[in-house]
Design a protein around this motif. Sequence first.
Motif, PDB file in Angstrom:
ATOM      1  N   GLY A 125      27.206 -58.233  65.443  1.00 30.07           N
ATOM      2  CA  GLY A 125      27.226 -59.328  64.485  1.00 30.07           C
ATOM      3  C   GLY A 125      26.188 -59.199  63.395  1.00 30.07           C
ATOM      4  O   GLY A 125      25.610 -60.188  62.938  1.00 30.07           O
ATOM      5  N   GLY A 126      25.940 -57.963  62.958  1.00 29.24           N
ATOM      6  CA  GLY A 126      24.983 -57.712  61.895  1.00 29.24           C
ATOM      7  C   GLY A 126      23.537 -57.622  62.343  1.00 29.24           C
ATOM      8  O   GLY A 126      22.648 -57.377  61.529  1.00 29.24           O
ATOM      9  N   GLN A 127      23.279 -57.785  63.645  1.00 28.50           N
ATOM     10  CA  GLN A 127      21.927 -57.699  64.185  1.00 28.50           C
ATOM     11  C   GLN A 127      21.748 -56.380  64.932  1.00 28.50           C
ATOM     12  O   GLN A 127      22.585 -56.002  65.752  1.00 28.50           O
ATOM     13  N   THR A 128      20.639 -55.688  64.663  1.00 30.74           N
ATOM     14  CA  THR A 128      20.335 -54.428  65.334  1.00 30.74           C
ATOM     15  C   THR A 128      19.393 -54.702  66.504  1.00 30.74           C
ATOM     16  O   THR A 128      18.293 -55.243  66.305  1.00 30.74           O
ATOM     17  N   ILE A 129      19.820 -54.340  67.708  1.00 29.94           N
ATOM     18  CA  ILE A 129      19.060 -54.628  68.922  1.00 29.94           C
ATOM     19  C   ILE A 129      18.603 -53.319  69.541  1.00 29.94           C
ATOM     20  O   ILE A 129      19.416 -52.439  69.838  1.00 29.94           O
ATOM     21  N   SER A 130      17.292 -53.169  69.729  1.00 33.30           N
ATOM     22  CA  SER A 130      16.742 -51.988  70.395  1.00 33.30           C
ATOM     23  C   SER A 130      17.013 -52.086  71.888  1.00 33.30           C
ATOM     24  O   SER A 130      16.846 -53.153  72.500  1.00 33.30           O
ATOM     25  N   LEU A 131      17.408 -50.956  72.492  1.00 30.66           N
ATOM     26  CA  LEU A 131      17.877 -50.974  73.879  1.00 30.66           C
ATOM     27  C   LEU A 131      16.830 -50.524  74.887  1.00 30.66           C
ATOM     28  O   LEU A 131      17.140 -50.388  76.065  1.00 30.66           O
ATOM     29  N   GLY A 132      15.586 -50.326  74.449  1.00 32.70           N
ATOM     30  CA  GLY A 132      14.555 -49.845  75.367  1.00 32.70           C
ATOM     31  C   GLY A 132      13.577 -50.887  75.849  1.00 32.70           C
ATOM     32  O   GLY A 132      12.667 -50.577  76.619  1.00 32.70           O
ATOM     33  N   THR A 133      13.729 -52.146  75.422  1.00 35.67           N
ATOM     34  CA  THR A 133      12.803 -53.205  75.793  1.00 35.67           C
ATOM     35  C   THR A 133      13.571 -54.421  76.280  1.00 35.67           C
ATOM     36  O   THR A 133      14.493 -54.887  75.596  1.00 35.67           O
ATOM     37  N   ALA A 134      13.194 -54.950  77.443  1.00 33.99           N
ATOM     38  CA  ALA A 134      13.846 -56.138  77.986  1.00 33.99           C
ATOM     39  C   ALA A 134      13.582 -57.346  77.090  1.00 33.99           C
ATOM     40  O   ALA A 134      12.526 -57.453  76.457  1.00 33.99           O
ATOM     41  N   VAL A 135      14.556 -58.246  77.024  1.00 36.24           N
ATOM     42  CA  VAL A 135      14.451 -59.476  76.241  1.00 36.24           C
ATOM     43  C   VAL A 135      14.744 -60.642  77.172  1.00 36.24           C
ATOM     44  O   VAL A 135      15.739 -60.639  77.905  1.00 36.24           O
ATOM     45  N   ALA A 136      13.876 -61.649  77.155  1.00 38.22           N
ATOM     46  CA  ALA A 136      14.014 -62.786  78.060  1.00 38.22           C
ATOM     47  C   ALA A 136      15.251 -63.613  77.744  1.00 38.22           C
ATOM     48  O   ALA A 136      15.646 -63.759  76.579  1.00 38.22           O
ATOM     49  N   SER A 137      15.848 -64.175  78.785  1.00 36.48           N
ATOM     50  CA  SER A 137      17.006 -65.045  78.616  1.00 36.48           C
ATOM     51  C   SER A 137      16.648 -66.229  77.723  1.00 36.48           C
ATOM     52  O   SER A 137      15.550 -66.769  77.786  1.00 36.48           O
ATOM     53  N   GLY A 138      17.588 -66.616  76.862  1.00 39.67           N
ATOM     54  CA  GLY A 138      17.373 -67.754  75.987  1.00 39.67           C
ATOM     55  C   GLY A 138      16.810 -67.405  74.633  1.00 39.67           C
ATOM     56  O   GLY A 138      16.548 -68.299  73.816  1.00 39.67           O
ATOM     57  N   THR A 139      16.634 -66.116  74.349  1.00 39.11           N
ATOM     58  CA  THR A 139      16.128 -65.693  73.048  1.00 39.11           C
ATOM     59  C   THR A 139      17.183 -65.942  71.971  1.00 39.11           C
ATOM     60  O   THR A 139      18.342 -65.571  72.124  1.00 39.11           O
ATOM     61  N   SER A 140      16.768 -66.557  70.881  1.00 44.09           N
ATOM     62  CA  SER A 140      17.720 -66.914  69.814  1.00 44.09           C
ATOM     63  C   SER A 140      18.127 -65.688  69.010  1.00 44.09           C
ATOM     64  O   SER A 140      17.319 -64.798  68.740  1.00 44.09           O
ATOM     65  N   ILE A 141      19.395 -65.669  68.602  1.00 42.58           N
ATOM     66  CA  ILE A 141      19.901 -64.626  67.726  1.00 42.58           C
ATOM     67  C   ILE A 141      21.050 -65.215  66.915  1.00 42.58           C
ATOM     68  O   ILE A 141      21.803 -66.079  67.406  1.00 42.58           O
ATOM     69  N   THR A 142      21.175 -64.823  65.654  1.00 42.80           N
ATOM     70  CA  THR A 142      22.259 -65.302  64.796  1.00 42.80           C
ATOM     71  C   THR A 142      23.226 -64.157  64.563  1.00 42.80           C
ATOM     72  O   THR A 142      22.855 -63.120  64.010  1.00 42.80           O
ATOM     73  N   LEU A 143      24.469 -64.334  65.009  1.00 42.87           N
ATOM     74  CA  LEU A 143      25.521 -63.346  64.782  1.00 42.87           C
ATOM     75  C   LEU A 143      26.386 -63.837  63.634  1.00 42.87           C
ATOM     76  O   LEU A 143      26.694 -65.027  63.531  1.00 42.87           O
ATOM     77  N   THR A 144      26.782 -62.909  62.763  1.00 41.00           N
ATOM     78  CA  THR A 144      27.442 -63.312  61.521  1.00 41.00           C
ATOM     79  C   THR A 144      28.797 -62.636  61.371  1.00 41.00           C
ATOM     80  O   THR A 144      28.928 -61.427  61.536  1.00 41.00           O
ATOM     81  N   ASN A 145      29.802 -63.444  61.103  1.00 35.20           N
ATOM     82  CA  ASN A 145      31.088 -62.970  60.606  1.00 35.20           C
ATOM     83  C   ASN A 145      31.166 -63.519  59.190  1.00 35.20           C
ATOM     84  O   ASN A 145      30.343 -63.197  58.355  1.00 35.20           O
ATOM     85  N   SER A 146      32.113 -64.400  58.899  1.00 32.82           N
ATOM     86  CA  SER A 146      32.112 -65.072  57.598  1.00 32.82           C
ATOM     87  C   SER A 146      31.095 -66.214  57.591  1.00 32.82           C
ATOM     88  O   SER A 146      30.637 -66.644  56.528  1.00 32.82           O
ATOM     89  N   SER A 147      30.752 -66.689  58.782  1.00 32.06           N
ATOM     90  CA  SER A 147      29.746 -67.731  58.933  1.00 32.06           C
ATOM     91  C   SER A 147      28.702 -67.288  59.948  1.00 32.06           C
ATOM     92  O   SER A 147      28.992 -66.473  60.837  1.00 32.06           O
TER      93      SER A 147
END
Length: 198
Positions: free
Chosen positions: A79-101
Amino acid sequence: SNAPSSASVSDVQSLASITTDATYTAATADSVGVSFLESTGAAVDLFSGFDIGNNDSLTGFKITVENLANGNSEKLIVGGQTISLGTAVASGTSITLTNSSARSFTYALELSDSDSTATLTFSNSVGTVPYTDYEYFLNNLQYDNEAAQPTEGTRIVSVIEISDSSAATTLDIAAPVEVSADQNDAPSTSADTGAVNE
């Protein structure tokens, strides 16, 4: 470092239709097997033809990436966001995925198998998201590797679950990515300096 990769399509696999409960008609996709070439420098597309069915009560999805070997140099683009795959991310971390909105999600990234497998879990953080946005996010998933010398081998990116308001449905839709370090990188050198005592 050399930016890796452009997609040369080597194989197209047609995966079987996966039927879900009554509120969730079907999820199918053609996974596109691709080669990630160090020399060409672009992220590669993973899926096409994702069809979730007409369901606007979706609440989340889950993806795994297996056989990781280059830490945070390996990326998943969602969704337009680049996520690095080598570091754990805690549950509940906010992220905005984008299509037309822009759509508000939370996510988590869990590492297992000596950090060679990443599991990413995405959930709607506000209300529901149209199924067409889910299809867009999944059809536009990309893999990237920014390592100066990527570790060769097959990465497996899989969509393993889609959830709606009534249940989580297990899927097994996988895209293999052949990573090739096809470029000879110039060796790095450093000059030694020394003091001369008279």
